[in-house]
Design an enzyme around this catalytic site. Structure first.
Site, PDB file in Angstrom:
ATOM      1  N   GLU A 144       0.901  -1.155   0.000  1.00 22.93           N
ATOM      2  CA  GLU A 144       0.000   0.000   0.000  1.00 22.93           C
ATOM      3  C   GLU A 144       0.930   1.192   0.000  1.00 22.93           C
ATOM      4  O   GLU A 144       1.285   1.717   1.043  1.00 22.93           O
ATOM      5  CB  GLU A 144      -0.896  -0.041   1.235  1.00 22.93           C
ATOM      6  CG  GLU A 144      -2.165   0.759   1.072  1.00 22.93           C
ATOM      7  CD  GLU A 144      -2.016   2.220   1.411  1.00 22.93           C
ATOM      8  OE1 GLU A 144      -1.217   2.908   0.728  1.00 22.93           O
ATOM      9  OE2 GLU A 144      -2.700   2.672   2.326  1.00 22.93           O
ATOM     10  N   GLU A 153       4.363   8.458  -4.102  1.00 23.57           N
ATOM     11  CA  GLU A 153       5.192   7.937  -3.012  1.00 23.57           C
ATOM     12  C   GLU A 153       6.207   6.922  -3.507  1.00 23.57           C
ATOM     13  O   GLU A 153       6.810   6.198  -2.720  1.00 23.57           O
ATOM     14  CB  GLU A 153       4.308   7.344  -1.904  1.00 23.57           C
ATOM     15  CG  GLU A 153       3.763   8.423  -0.991  1.00 23.57           C
ATOM     16  CD  GLU A 153       2.733   7.947   0.018  1.00 23.57           C
ATOM     17  OE1 GLU A 153       2.623   6.734   0.251  1.00 23.57           O
ATOM     18  OE2 GLU A 153       2.023   8.811   0.553  1.00 23.57           O
TER      19      GLU A 153
HETATM   20  N1  SAH Z   1       0.939  -1.165   4.961  1.00 23.63           N
HETATM   21  C1  SAH Z   1       0.459  -0.243   5.971  1.00 23.63           C
HETATM   22  C2  SAH Z   1       1.113   1.115   5.869  1.00 23.63           C
HETATM   23  C3  SAH Z   1       1.041   1.792   4.543  1.00 23.63           C
HETATM   24  S1  SAH Z   1       1.811   3.374   4.524  1.00 23.63           S
HETATM   25  C4  SAH Z   1      -1.037  -0.151   5.866  1.00 23.63           C
HETATM   26  O1  SAH Z   1      -1.565  -0.492   4.816  1.00 23.63           O
HETATM   27  O2  SAH Z   1      -1.697   0.235   6.825  1.00 23.63           O
HETATM   28  C5  SAH Z   1       3.203   3.090   3.522  1.00 23.63           C
HETATM   29  C6  SAH Z   1       4.447   2.744   4.316  1.00 23.63           C
HETATM   30  O3  SAH Z   1       5.419   2.284   3.402  1.00 23.63           O
HETATM   31  C7  SAH Z   1       5.093   3.886   5.050  1.00 23.63           C
HETATM   32  O4  SAH Z   1       5.273   3.484   6.384  1.00 23.63           O
HETATM   33  C8  SAH Z   1       6.444   4.102   4.350  1.00 23.63           C
HETATM   34  O5  SAH Z   1       7.459   4.466   5.273  1.00 23.63           O
HETATM   35  C9  SAH Z   1       6.711   2.737   3.771  1.00 23.63           C
HETATM   36  N2  SAH Z   1       7.496   2.637   2.518  1.00 23.63           N
HETATM   37  C10 SAH Z   1       7.226   3.270   1.352  1.00 23.63           C
HETATM   38  N3  SAH Z   1       8.040   2.838   0.378  1.00 23.63           N
HETATM   39  C11 SAH Z   1       8.831   1.899   0.939  1.00 23.63           C
HETATM   40  C12 SAH Z   1       9.874   1.083   0.418  1.00 23.63           C
HETATM   41  N4  SAH Z   1      10.206   1.130  -0.867  1.00 23.63           N
HETATM   42  N5  SAH Z   1      10.492   0.235   1.270  1.00 23.63           N
HETATM   43  C13 SAH Z   1      10.125   0.166   2.575  1.00 23.63           C
HETATM   44  N6  SAH Z   1       9.140   0.916   3.101  1.00 23.63           N
HETATM   45  C14 SAH Z   1       8.498   1.766   2.298  1.00 23.63           C
END
Ligand code: SAH
Length: 678
Positions: A144, A153
């Site tokens: 996500e 993002e």
């Molecule tokens: N999966 C959770 C949070 C989603 S928010 C949910 O669905 O509730 C997205 C998260 O991904 C954030 O915490 C961000 O720090 C992390 N993130 C984004 N790109 C990333 C990457 N390439 N590798 C590791 N973490 C990542």
């Protein structure tokens, strides 16, 4: 580790040093971030859960072990869903250390520590192999990583890398695909966020018009996404020129390419008009068949009544480089260009295949006129607000004389030009909040909107008062100050939805995520400010603070009358002592007191005022109309539940406000008072 960070105090302008221990900053960031909002997004959560269950089933049906890669695990939610759905093992990747730590705790607390491995790395750093972070490649890819623009993002490069190195060919992906939709519209309101409209000034020597230079007219603006709660845009504020069309989609179960590219669709306008804006949103299909669909479609598109409010995913407004006239039925080509992280649009008359292939490269918009760097979109909207401008013109006409020497203190303001057109003898202006005055003549009229780009909260514009105090020696003894005074107003409200972003997460889809709530509670800021190099105050600010929100996007109803709680007399210099007030407001309507909204009103002259907050309470239900260009301050109450339970009883809210003139800070305290009535 201690970190010190210097910044100019937004209200007083003086330099101050913020000291934050490592944890503090992160907690603050988490508290202000969208994690809580995501956890409250029931529609998103249930669909992810369904999609994950279905993916685990498909893998199991093939007789394979289900190995899950969850990129950006956050709280660990999606991995816990996968583990509950029967996945054999989950690799939960999270780059943001405090969140990775939280995920470890949450996973442990929910009893999944033997099934989920939390890895605190960026996914592109993750290694696979016997000694690697992952034993083997995963066959289920759960993520996500989407923002309102879908790709902002970094979802595309992350997927690209994951398919190359971290997952098996033919893996299952949840979501399976995303689709971006667009619709062409004409909207004076939205267009006013990107272009300066002519300003008409009726001066004594005839009408003058402020027009933007051609460089500004033709400037494509800035590439940053404009994301808004489009559902708060009344249909009367835009004209639909095309049907909704699919711009492009991405299949996440196959290798993804993040390199810059473009997509083109042909539109047949359903109406003639001026094409100015491309509205856009996306949906995600959690499964290949598309039966589990989560959509951001706005109200006029979506037929279902089950509407999910969310703040972490909204809708996008894209400004075409120039407005283009389109005719009903006369086809046009809409091109979406994208790089790894952003999208932009271009509209052209429909042409033949060959012709249209010719010029496919469209430059990403870069502001050439500087105005888009000086003014953000709400500021453009504010400067284009004719009613507002009229108030300023009216009051300037009252105070300016032919011998007026006028000084304007506001950032990127049109007031100096207006003052000049309205006949001031001389006009000076101080820009960018720097009060360094080298004016030859004494100032007889000091004006300000006031507006400063450094202001976050409404009262930060009290910087005008400090600037006025700093230039006091340059002012004539009978100087006119415009605005002559300001007042801070407060009203108790019940939010339709915004309360969610600050309410506890508790249990989400059966998983205990209260660790998040504990983290959000710990919000403390140690700050001390220095004036003239000397530490002159040391204060401990408690966690509860007001936060800025543009309330036109977040409906609420008033539970009390608006109340003036503090006044600031700009005709005098900033006093040495604190300005404070105490009082109470009665709760007039039934409802949940979620918090207090605060805003400033500026009294330009004795009888002309402008409000940056409440415009009107539009009906007996208490629905509010807010200034569409400004953010208001919201102070969320910690005891919402109580007021709900007791809402049948007549009650009031007491307040104590304090404006510390040394630090420029406004602190406030509220108590819900239950009047026992009988
Ligand atoms: N999966 C959770 C949070 C989603 S928010 C949910 O669905 O509730 C997205 C998260 O991904 C954030 O915490 C961000 O720090 C992390 N993130 C984004 N790109 C990333 C990457 N390439 N590798 C590791 N973490 C990542």
């Amino acid at each position: 580790m201690k970190t010190f960070c210097g910044r100019a105090n937004p209200t007083t302008g003086s330099m101050e040093w913020l000291e934050g221990d490592e944890d503090y900053d992160y907690h603050q960031e988490i508290a202000r971030s969208r994690y809580a909002d995501m956890l409250h997004d029931k529609d998103r959560n249930t669909k992810y859960y369904q999609g994950i269950r279905a993916a685990v089933c498909r893998v199991k049906e093939r007789g394979e072990k289900a190995i899950v890669l969850d990129i950006g695990t956050g709280t660990g939610l999606l991995s816990m869903m996968a583990a509950s759905a029967g996945a054999d093992f989950c690799y939960a990747i999270e780059v943001f250390k405090p969140m990775a730590n939280a995920a470890v705790k949450i996973v442990e607390k929910n009893g999944f520590h033997d099934k989920i491995k939390v890895i605190n790395k960026h996914s592109t750093e993750v290694t696979v192999g016997p000694d690697g972070d992952m034993q083997c490649r995963a066959n289920i890819l759960v993520t996500e990583l989407f923002d309102t623009e879908l790709i902002g993002e970094g979802a595309l490069p992350t997927y690209e890398h994951a398919h190359k190195y971290l997952v098996q060919e033919g893996c299952e992906a949840v979501p399976h695909r995303a689709t971006v939709y667009v619709q062409l519209v004409e909207s004076k309101r939205m267009w006013s966020w990107n272009k300066l409209f002519p300003v008409h000034v009726k001066a004594e020597d005839g009408e003058k018009i402020i027009v933007s230079p051609s460089e500004m007219e033709n400037c494509p603006g800035v590439p940053s996404v404009c994301d808004i709660q489009l559902n708060q845009m009344p249909s009367s504020d835009f004209t639909i020129l095309s049907d909704v069309v699919t711009m492009f989609s991405v299949d996440f179960s196959k290798p993804v390419r993040s390199a810059s590219t473009y997509y083109r669709v042909q539109l047949e306008p359903v109406k003639s008009g001026k094409a100015q804006i491309v509205l856009s949103w996306w949906d995600i299909d959690m499964d290949p068949s598309g039966t589990i669909n989560c959509t951001m479609a706005p109200y006029w598109v979506k037929s279902t009544s089950a509407f999910q409010w969310r703040d972490h995913w909204m809708q996008c407004v894209y400004f075409l480089p120039n407005e283009e006239s389109v005719l009903q039925g006369e086809k046009v080509d809409l091109t979406a260009c994208r790089d790894e992280y952003s999208l932009w649009y271009k509209l052209q008359k429909a042409r033949g295949e060959e012709e249209s292939k010719a010029d496919v490269r469209v430059e990403s918009p870069v502001c050439r006129c500087q105005a888009h760097l000086l003014w953000n979109r709400p500021r453009f909207g504010e400067l284009n607000d004719q009613n507002r401008t009229r108030q300023y013109i009216k009051s300037l006409m009252k105070v300016l004389k032919t011998d007026s020497v006028c000084l304007c203190i506001s950032d990127g303001s049109l007031l100096p030009v207006l003052a000049h057109y309205l006949g001031a003898k001389q006009v000076f202006t101080l820009e960018n909040s720097s009060v360094s005055c080298s004016v030859m003549e004494k100032i007889s009229v000091l004006v300000g909107e006031p507006f400063f780009t450094t202001s976050l909260l409404p009262w930060h514009n009290l910087y005008f008062w400090y600037a006025r105090t700093a230039v006091a020696s340059h002012l004539t003894s009978n100087v006119t100050i415009l605005p002559q005074s300001a007042s801070l107003h407060m009203m108790i409200v019940e939010f339709q939805d915004l309360w969610r972003i600050r309410s506890p997460c508790g249990i989400c889809e059966g998983f205990d995520v209260r660790t998040m709530d504990d983290m959000i509670q710990v919000r403390r800021l140690k700050s001390f400010s220095t004036t003239l190099g000397k530490t002159n105050s040391l204060n401990f600010r408690e966690s509860r603070e007001a936060e800025p929100h543009p309330l036109w996007e977040y409906p609420c109803k008033s539970l009390s009358d608006p109340q003036e709680v503090l006044t600031f007399d700009f005709r005098k210099t900033v006093p040495q002592h604190c300005v404070s007030s105490k009082g109470s407001v009665n709760l007039l309507r039934k409802g949940k007191s979620h918090g207090a909204v605060l805003w400033m009103e500026y009294h330009l002259t004795a009888d002309i005022s402008v409000s940056t907050g409440l415009m009107e309470i539009s009906n007996e239900k208490g629905n509010c109309e807010w200034n569409p260009h400004c953010k208001q301050a919201v102070y969320f109450f910690s005891s919402v539940i109580e007021s709900e339970v007791l809402s049948d009883l007549p009650s009031a809210v007491t307040y104590a406000m304090n404006f510390d003139t040394k630090t420029g800070e406004i602190t406030m305290d509220f108590k819900l008072l239950i009047l026992s009535g009988i």
